[in-house]
Scaffold this motif. Structure first.
Motif, PDB file in Angstrom:
ATOM      1  N   THR A  26      -6.580  -3.687   3.986  1.00 16.44           N
ATOM      2  CA  THR A  26      -6.589  -2.697   2.909  1.00 16.44           C
ATOM      3  C   THR A  26      -6.353  -3.372   1.566  1.00 16.44           C
ATOM      4  O   THR A  26      -5.740  -4.435   1.492  1.00 16.44           O
ATOM      5  N   SER A  27      -6.871  -2.753   0.520  1.00 21.37           N
ATOM      6  CA  SER A  27      -6.596  -3.223  -0.839  1.00 21.37           C
ATOM      7  C   SER A  27      -6.381  -2.003  -1.724  1.00 21.37           C
ATOM      8  O   SER A  27      -7.162  -1.050  -1.695  1.00 21.37           O
ATOM      9  N   ALA A  28      -5.289  -2.044  -2.463  1.00 22.16           N
ATOM     10  CA  ALA A  28      -4.951  -0.933  -3.351  1.00 22.16           C
ATOM     11  C   ALA A  28      -5.837  -0.953  -4.586  1.00 22.16           C
ATOM     12  O   ALA A  28      -6.254  -2.012  -5.055  1.00 22.16           O
ATOM     13  N   GLU A  29      -6.121   0.227  -5.079  1.00 20.66           N
ATOM     14  CA  GLU A  29      -6.853   0.376  -6.336  1.00 20.66           C
ATOM     15  C   GLU A  29      -6.343   1.648  -6.995  1.00 20.66           C
ATOM     16  O   GLU A  29      -5.694   2.462  -6.341  1.00 20.66           O
ATOM     17  N   SER A  33      -7.027   3.577  -2.063  1.00 21.45           N
ATOM     18  CA  SER A  33      -7.207   2.244  -1.508  1.00 21.45           C
ATOM     19  C   SER A  33      -8.535   2.158  -0.782  1.00 21.45           C
ATOM     20  O   SER A  33      -9.139   3.169  -0.429  1.00 21.45           O
ATOM     21  N   ARG A  34      -8.971   0.931  -0.578  1.00 21.92           N
ATOM     22  CA  ARG A  34     -10.190   0.645   0.191  1.00 21.92           C
ATOM     23  C   ARG A  34      -9.775  -0.023   1.487  1.00 21.92           C
ATOM     24  O   ARG A  34      -8.730  -0.645   1.561  1.00 21.92           O
TER      25      ARG A  34
END
Length: 54
Positions: A26-29, A33-34
């Motif tokens: 996962t990657s926060a934005e 998140s994506r």
């Protein structure tokens, strides 16, 4: 954060995702998140979660 905060979900499944052995990155934005799901070292699904914020 509670599940009620989820206001959007997109998932693109491109291969079978096993119930065991899959890796989820996962990657926060801003606003959510994506995620990327890999199985056997190959992409199996991608997507994004959008969260409600004040």
């Amino acid at each position: 954060m509670a599940a009620a905060a989820v206001i959007g979900l997109r998932a693109d499944v491109c291969a079978p995702v096993p119930s065991r052995g899959a890796l989820i990155e996962t990657s926060a934005e801003p606003g959510g998140s994506r995620f990327l799901v890999t199985a056997g070292g190959r992409p199996a699904a991608t997507g994004a979660v959008t969260l409600w914020s004040k």
